[in-house]
Design a protein around this motif. Structure first.
Motif, PDB file in Angstrom:
ATOM      1  N   LEU A   1       0.815  -1.217   0.000  1.00  0.00           N
ATOM      2  CA  LEU A   1       0.000   0.000   0.000  1.00  0.00           C
ATOM      3  C   LEU A   1       0.849   1.267   0.000  1.00  0.00           C
ATOM      4  CD1 LEU A   1      -2.798  -0.985   2.555  1.00  0.00           C
ATOM      5  CD2 LEU A   1      -2.862  -1.125   0.063  1.00  0.00           C
ATOM      6  N   THR A   2       1.959   1.231   0.668  1.00  0.00           N
ATOM      7  CA  THR A   2       2.771   2.435   0.814  1.00  0.00           C
ATOM      8  C   THR A   2       4.031   2.418  -0.044  1.00  0.00           C
ATOM      9  OG1 THR A   2       3.917   1.473   2.727  1.00  0.00           O
ATOM     10  CG2 THR A   2       1.948   2.774   3.163  1.00  0.00           C
ATOM     11  N   GLY A   3       4.365   1.270  -0.612  1.00  0.00           N
ATOM     12  CA  GLY A   3       5.583   1.155  -1.416  1.00  0.00           C
ATOM     13  C   GLY A   3       5.304   0.575  -2.779  1.00  0.00           C
TER      14      GLY A   3
ATOM     15  N   ARG B   1      12.622  27.006  -4.167  1.00  0.00           N
ATOM     16  CA  ARG B   1      13.154  26.526  -2.893  1.00  0.00           C
ATOM     17  C   ARG B   1      12.463  25.208  -2.562  1.00  0.00           C
ATOM     18  NH1 ARG B   1      13.423  32.058   0.875  1.00  0.00           N
ATOM     19  NH2 ARG B   1      14.548  33.320  -0.677  1.00  0.00           N
ATOM     20  N   GLY B   2      13.223  24.281  -2.034  1.00  0.00           N
ATOM     21  CA  GLY B   2      12.667  22.979  -1.706  1.00  0.00           C
ATOM     22  C   GLY B   2      12.518  22.114  -2.944  1.00  0.00           C
ATOM     23  N   SER B   3      12.011  20.910  -2.753  1.00  0.00           N
ATOM     24  CA  SER B   3      11.835  19.991  -3.873  1.00  0.00           C
ATOM     25  C   SER B   3      10.859  18.899  -3.480  1.00  0.00           C
ATOM     26  CB  SER B   3      13.175  19.365  -4.277  1.00  0.00           C
ATOM     27  OG  SER B   3      13.692  18.575  -3.208  1.00  0.00           O
ATOM     28  N   TRP B   4      10.406  18.174  -4.483  1.00  0.00           N
ATOM     29  CA  TRP B   4       9.585  16.998  -4.253  1.00  0.00           C
ATOM     30  C   TRP B   4      10.006  15.959  -5.279  1.00  0.00           C
ATOM     31  CZ3 TRP B   4       5.780  15.371  -7.897  1.00  0.00           C
ATOM     32  CH2 TRP B   4       5.634  16.238  -8.979  1.00  0.00           C
ATOM     33  N   GLN B   5       9.828  14.699  -4.944  1.00  0.00           N
ATOM     34  CA  GLN B   5      10.348  13.628  -5.784  1.00  0.00           C
ATOM     35  C   GLN B   5       9.279  12.579  -6.057  1.00  0.00           C
ATOM     36  OE1 GLN B   5      13.975  11.980  -4.219  1.00  0.00           O
ATOM     37  NE2 GLN B   5      14.611  13.918  -3.317  1.00  0.00           N
ATOM     38  N   VAL B   6       9.410  11.960  -7.195  1.00  0.00           N
ATOM     39  CA  VAL B   6       8.551  10.830  -7.559  1.00  0.00           C
ATOM     40  C   VAL B   6       9.364   9.559  -7.351  1.00  0.00           C
ATOM     41  CG1 VAL B   6       7.246   9.712  -9.390  1.00  0.00           C
ATOM     42  CG2 VAL B   6       7.352  12.217  -9.273  1.00  0.00           C
ATOM     43  N   PRO B   7       8.944   8.677  -6.432  1.00  0.00           N
ATOM     44  CA  PRO B   7       9.734   7.457  -6.185  1.00  0.00           C
ATOM     45  C   PRO B   7       9.722   6.539  -7.396  1.00  0.00           C
ATOM     46  CG  PRO B   7       7.623   7.361  -5.046  1.00  0.00           C
ATOM     47  CD  PRO B   7       7.738   8.741  -5.597  1.00  0.00           C
ATOM     48  N   THR B   8      10.875   5.937  -7.678  1.00  0.00           N
ATOM     49  CA  THR B   8      10.952   5.022  -8.820  1.00  0.00           C
ATOM     50  C   THR B   8      10.302   3.685  -8.505  1.00  0.00           C
ATOM     51  OG1 THR B   8      13.143   4.330  -8.055  1.00  0.00           O
ATOM     52  CG2 THR B   8      13.045   6.099  -9.696  1.00  0.00           C
ATOM     53  N   ALA B   9      10.370   3.274  -7.230  1.00  0.00           N
ATOM     54  CA  ALA B   9       9.761   2.000  -6.835  1.00  0.00           C
ATOM     55  C   ALA B   9       8.412   2.286  -6.194  1.00  0.00           C
ATOM     56  CB  ALA B   9      10.668   1.266  -5.859  1.00  0.00           C
ATOM     57  N   GLY B  10       7.378   2.314  -6.982  1.00  0.00           N
ATOM     58  CA  GLY B  10       6.046   2.587  -6.481  1.00  0.00           C
ATOM     59  C   GLY B  10       5.019   2.026  -7.438  1.00  0.00           C
TER      60      GLY B  10
ATOM     61  N   ARG C   1      -9.979  -5.728 -10.956  1.00  0.00           N
ATOM     62  CA  ARG C   1      -9.566  -5.588  -9.550  1.00  0.00           C
ATOM     63  C   ARG C   1      -8.131  -5.086  -9.465  1.00  0.00           C
ATOM     64  NH1 ARG C   1     -11.411 -11.672  -8.216  1.00  0.00           N
ATOM     65  NH2 ARG C   1     -13.656 -11.429  -8.613  1.00  0.00           N
ATOM     66  N   LEU C   2      -7.264  -5.646 -10.300  1.00  0.00           N
ATOM     67  CA  LEU C   2      -5.866  -5.221 -10.304  1.00  0.00           C
ATOM     68  C   LEU C   2      -5.756  -3.740 -10.671  1.00  0.00           C
ATOM     69  CD1 LEU C   2      -2.827  -5.737 -10.195  1.00  0.00           C
ATOM     70  CD2 LEU C   2      -2.952  -6.514 -12.582  1.00  0.00           C
ATOM     71  N   ALA C   3      -6.473  -3.323 -11.714  1.00  0.00           N
ATOM     72  CA  ALA C   3      -6.397  -1.928 -12.154  1.00  0.00           C
ATOM     73  C   ALA C   3      -6.899  -0.991 -11.067  1.00  0.00           C
ATOM     74  CB  ALA C   3      -7.201  -1.744 -13.436  1.00  0.00           C
ATOM     75  N   ALA C   4      -8.004  -1.353 -10.411  1.00  0.00           N
ATOM     76  CA  ALA C   4      -8.552  -0.496  -9.365  1.00  0.00           C
ATOM     77  C   ALA C   4      -7.588  -0.345  -8.200  1.00  0.00           C
ATOM     78  CB  ALA C   4      -9.891  -1.058  -8.881  1.00  0.00           C
ATOM     79  N   SER C   5      -6.961  -1.443  -7.807  1.00  0.00           N
ATOM     80  CA  SER C   5      -6.037  -1.377  -6.672  1.00  0.00           C
ATOM     81  C   SER C   5      -4.779  -0.584  -7.018  1.00  0.00           C
ATOM     82  CB  SER C   5      -5.662  -2.786  -6.208  1.00  0.00           C
ATOM     83  OG  SER C   5      -4.943  -3.475  -7.211  1.00  0.00           O
ATOM     84  N   LEU C   6      -4.240  -0.788  -8.225  1.00  0.00           N
ATOM     85  CA  LEU C   6      -3.020  -0.075  -8.614  1.00  0.00           C
ATOM     86  C   LEU C   6      -3.270   1.424  -8.731  1.00  0.00           C
ATOM     87  CD1 LEU C   6      -1.405  -2.419 -11.290  1.00  0.00           C
ATOM     88  CD2 LEU C   6      -0.687  -2.043  -8.931  1.00  0.00           C
ATOM     89  N   ARG C   7      -4.391   1.797  -9.326  1.00  0.00           N
ATOM     90  CA  ARG C   7      -4.676   3.224  -9.484  1.00  0.00           C
ATOM     91  C   ARG C   7      -4.906   3.885  -8.130  1.00  0.00           C
ATOM     92  NH1 ARG C   7      -7.784   1.446 -14.413  1.00  0.00           N
ATOM     93  NH2 ARG C   7      -6.420   2.004 -16.154  1.00  0.00           N
ATOM     94  N   ALA C   8      -5.531   3.173  -7.203  1.00  0.00           N
ATOM     95  CA  ALA C   8      -5.758   3.742  -5.875  1.00  0.00           C
ATOM     96  C   ALA C   8      -4.446   3.929  -5.129  1.00  0.00           C
ATOM     97  CB  ALA C   8      -6.690   2.834  -5.081  1.00  0.00           C
ATOM     98  N   VAL C   9      -3.587   2.922  -5.172  1.00  0.00           N
ATOM     99  CA  VAL C   9      -2.296   3.034  -4.490  1.00  0.00           C
ATOM    100  C   VAL C   9      -1.450   4.131  -5.135  1.00  0.00           C
ATOM    101  CG1 VAL C   9      -0.140   1.835  -3.957  1.00  0.00           C
ATOM    102  CG2 VAL C   9      -2.321   0.640  -3.700  1.00  0.00           C
ATOM    103  N   ASP C  10      -1.479   4.195  -6.457  1.00  0.00           N
ATOM    104  CA  ASP C  10      -0.719   5.238  -7.155  1.00  0.00           C
ATOM    105  C   ASP C  10      -1.217   6.626  -6.774  1.00  0.00           C
ATOM    106  OD1 ASP C  10       1.066   6.360  -9.159  1.00  0.00           O
ATOM    107  OD2 ASP C  10      -0.744   6.719 -10.337  1.00  0.00           O
ATOM    108  N   ARG C  11      -2.532   6.785  -6.710  1.00  0.00           N
ATOM    109  CA  ARG C  11      -3.091   8.090  -6.336  1.00  0.00           C
ATOM    110  C   ARG C  11      -2.653   8.480  -4.931  1.00  0.00           C
ATOM    111  NH1 ARG C  11      -9.557   9.799  -6.079  1.00  0.00           N
ATOM    112  NH2 ARG C  11      -9.193  12.048  -6.290  1.00  0.00           N
ATOM    113  N   THR C  12      -2.714   7.544  -4.022  1.00  0.00           N
ATOM    114  CA  THR C  12      -2.323   7.822  -2.639  1.00  0.00           C
ATOM    115  C   THR C  12      -0.843   8.173  -2.548  1.00  0.00           C
ATOM    116  OG1 THR C  12      -3.979   6.200  -1.940  1.00  0.00           O
ATOM    117  CG2 THR C  12      -2.402   6.930  -0.289  1.00  0.00           C
ATOM    118  N   GLN C  13      -0.016   7.431  -3.248  1.00  0.00           N
ATOM    119  CA  GLN C  13       1.421   7.693  -3.206  1.00  0.00           C
ATOM    120  C   GLN C  13       1.762   9.045  -3.815  1.00  0.00           C
ATOM    121  OE1 GLN C  13       3.234   4.272  -5.042  1.00  0.00           O
ATOM    122  NE2 GLN C  13       2.927   2.971  -3.238  1.00  0.00           N
TER     123      GLN C  13
END
Length: 579
Positions: A410-412, A546-555, A443-455
């Motif tokens: 869910l988080t990674g 100033r500052g930054s934000w990153q998109v994780p590669t493993a997600g 089911r797979l698509a729904a779960s992946l899109r939800a986790v991606d949105r949260t991340q």
């Protein structure tokens, strides 16, 4: 961001605010004779006639034949009386068009069936490389259709209207005669429109039978608004907010609600109820969009469709208790639980929940369990779908390991979910159970899109502060984002030292407290606001100040990118069925 809505100041409106009275506007009425119906098909102008008028007084006229540099078709000669011999010594369009434009300068163009005449003039100007002035245009045929009843005139041909209004010139397919007749028709239409409350050029341009006189009379509600970006709020007689919208030009946008430009039935109903329009001027378009979201959430206006039923959003929650489980919830709490979502429709949440339950053997029952439960197994345990902590025989560490794997998905990286469900899809496909395979895919698509949105949301809400800028017409649009919430916005003028200016903006920015220990994705702002900020940050031209934000590669993002599109799936299904 602490700006307050601006309220109308009641004052006697100026003539500029009320619009330009028709009696003060200079009109240039034009008519053309041509060799055919379309300049793109090669038709040429053979005659130009124009009359310049203001307040009923003729200021000037122009009549000239034009050499089309080709033979005039016989049927055109029969219609207009213009022969090849008449135009052989006439000026070509390269000489005639500038003369017309000189006469028409500063006027509002008028023509009967204006797209025809104006279309020919613009086409020839383009071919000759002559800049076309941005004329305002009135079409007497369109005005007649809107102002006159079928019982009054059988059609809106120029000859019919000229007879109806008693024009002093009879149209006969010669350009100046037809232009003079159109002048009389125009004045007759203005007299008719005056009885319908149309007295200005703006009223005439936007006049339509679909816009009631009551709606047109409410144009004054927009007169106090500035030509600036921001948010506007329509309010009724009880001061309740009816509708919230945003625009780069507040006055122009709100004014459009009282014209033919607004065709939505719901908005017509809303305007009838409106008694006031408030506005919040914003420094940037992004600030306006964010304020709009906040005001819709605060007031839930009945005429904003997106403000309806926000409580129907759902989340998947991984609880924090002795024996954690997954559940569907309506609200996000700061309770140290893991949340995934939101889902606009509960059905999508249930698909994602099914995908997770198919991959991980966490309990699905809703029974509250202490650290030492005592009970019997259920059917899911017998099927190997649950580790059955309810029996009291399960080692807590084994269950904790399963929960940790779920938490990581869910988080990674949800790779384990992808592998499990793709394997299942392969099994079902091999058995030609394609409908069931498609259900697993959903089911797979729904779960992946939800986790991606949260991340994606957490990428921004975990950042304490960042400052980003994008180029704008008058400088740089600068935004301060704190924990996924817009804290400040401003327009940095060009040639101003940026460092000191940014320091000032930061000093006046909203203080956004650091979120607590909850792990839901948007603790400092609504999901819609944070996603709006993300889209802006990802847009071309945005630079980090100033500052930054990153998109994780493993997600989850890499797995979402690999999902088949609907068209891919349809093609695959057809291929299987035809094999």
């Amino acid at each position: 961001m602490t700006s307050q809505p601006t309220r109308p100041v009641h004052h006697q409106a100026s003539f500029e605010e009320l619009g330009r009275p028709l009696s003060d506007v200079t009109f240039c009425v034009v008519d053309l004779e041509t060799t055919g119906g379309s300049p793109k098909a090669g038709a040429r102008i053979t005659e130009i006639g124009a009359v310049k008028v203001r307040g009923g007084e003729v200021l000037g006229e122009l009549q000239t034949l034009v050499n089309p540099e080709e033979s005039i078709p016989a049927f055109i000669t029969v219609l207009t009386g213009i022969t090849d011999a008449m135009v052989v010594q006439a000026p070509r369009i390269a000489e005639a068009l500038p003369s017309f434009l000189e006469l028409a300068a500063g006027s509002v163009l008028v023509a009967h069936n204006a797209p025809f005449d104006v279309g020919f003039l613009k086409h020839n100007a383009r071919e000759l490389g002559i800049p076309w002035p941005r004329f305002e245009v009135l079409d007497t045929a369109v005005l007649a259709r809107r102002a006159l009843l079928r019982e009054e005139v059988r059609n809106v041909k120029l000859s019919t209207l000229a007879a109806h209004f008693g024009a002093g010139t009879t149209p006969d397919h010669r350009a100046l005669h037809d232009a003079r007749a159109t002048v009389d028709v125009l004045h007759g239409l203005f007299e008719r429109l005056g009885s319908l409350g149309v007295h200005t050029l703006e009223d005439a341009v936007t006049f339509t039978s679909k816009v009631t006189p009551e709606q047109r009379r409410k144009r004054h509600l927009a007169q106090h608004l500035p030509h600036e970006p921001g948010v506007y709020l329509f309010r009724d007689a009880r001061d309740d907010v009816l509708y919230v919208g945003t625009s780069r030009d507040l006055r122009k946008r709100v004014g459009s609600y009282f014209t033919a430009a607004e065709t939505r039935t719901r908005m017509g109903e809303m305007v009838k109820l409106a008694e006031r329009v408030d506005a919040v001027v914003c420094a940037t378009a992004l600030e306006a969009r964010v304020r709009e979201l906040r005001l819709i959430a605060a007031h839930r206006p009945p005429y904003n469709r997106r403000s309806r039923f926000p409580e129907r959003q759902s989340w998947i929650k991984l609880t924090r208790e002795p024996w954690p489980r997954l559940s569907m919830v309506r609200r996000v709490l700061d309770d140290d639980a893991v949340y995934v979502g939101p889902f606009g429709h509960r059905s999508q949440g249930e698909l994602a929940l099914a995908a997770l339950h198919e991959t991980f053997q966490v309990r699905q029952c809703t029974t509250r369990m202490g650290r030492r439960p005592r009970g019997s197994t259920c059917a899911l345990a017998d099927l190997g779908r649950c580790l059955a902590p309810c029996t009291g025989d399960l080692d807590p560490d084994v269950y904790a390991t399963e929960v940790a794997r779920l938490d990581a998905a869910l988080t990674g990286d949800p790779a384990e979910v992808v592998e499990r469900l793709r394997a299942r899809m392969g099994e079902l496909g091999a058995q030609q159970r394609y409908e069931e395979a498609a259900q697993v895919r959903d089911r797979l698509a729904a779960s992946l899109r939800a986790v991606d949105r949260t991340q994606r949301l957490r990428q921004l809400t975990d950042v304490a502060e960042l400052v980003a800028a994008a180029p704008a017409e008058k400088g740089w649009e600068v935004h301060v984002v704190r924990h996924g919430r817009l804290a400040a916005a401003g327009l940095l003028p060009r040639h101003v030292h940026p460092a000191a200016w940014v320091d000032t903006l930061l000093a006046t920015a909203e203080d956004v407290p650091t979120p607590g220990n909850g792990t839901h994705p948007a603790p400092a702002a609504s999901v819609e606001e944070t996603e709006t900020l993300l889209r802006w940050l990802e847009s071309p031209g945005v630079r980090m100040v100033r500052g930054s934000w990153q998109v994780p590669t493993a997600g989850a993002a890499r797995h979402v990118a690999a999902l088949p599109t609907e068209s891919d799936d349809q093609r695959a299904t057809r291929s299987r069925l035809s094999a």
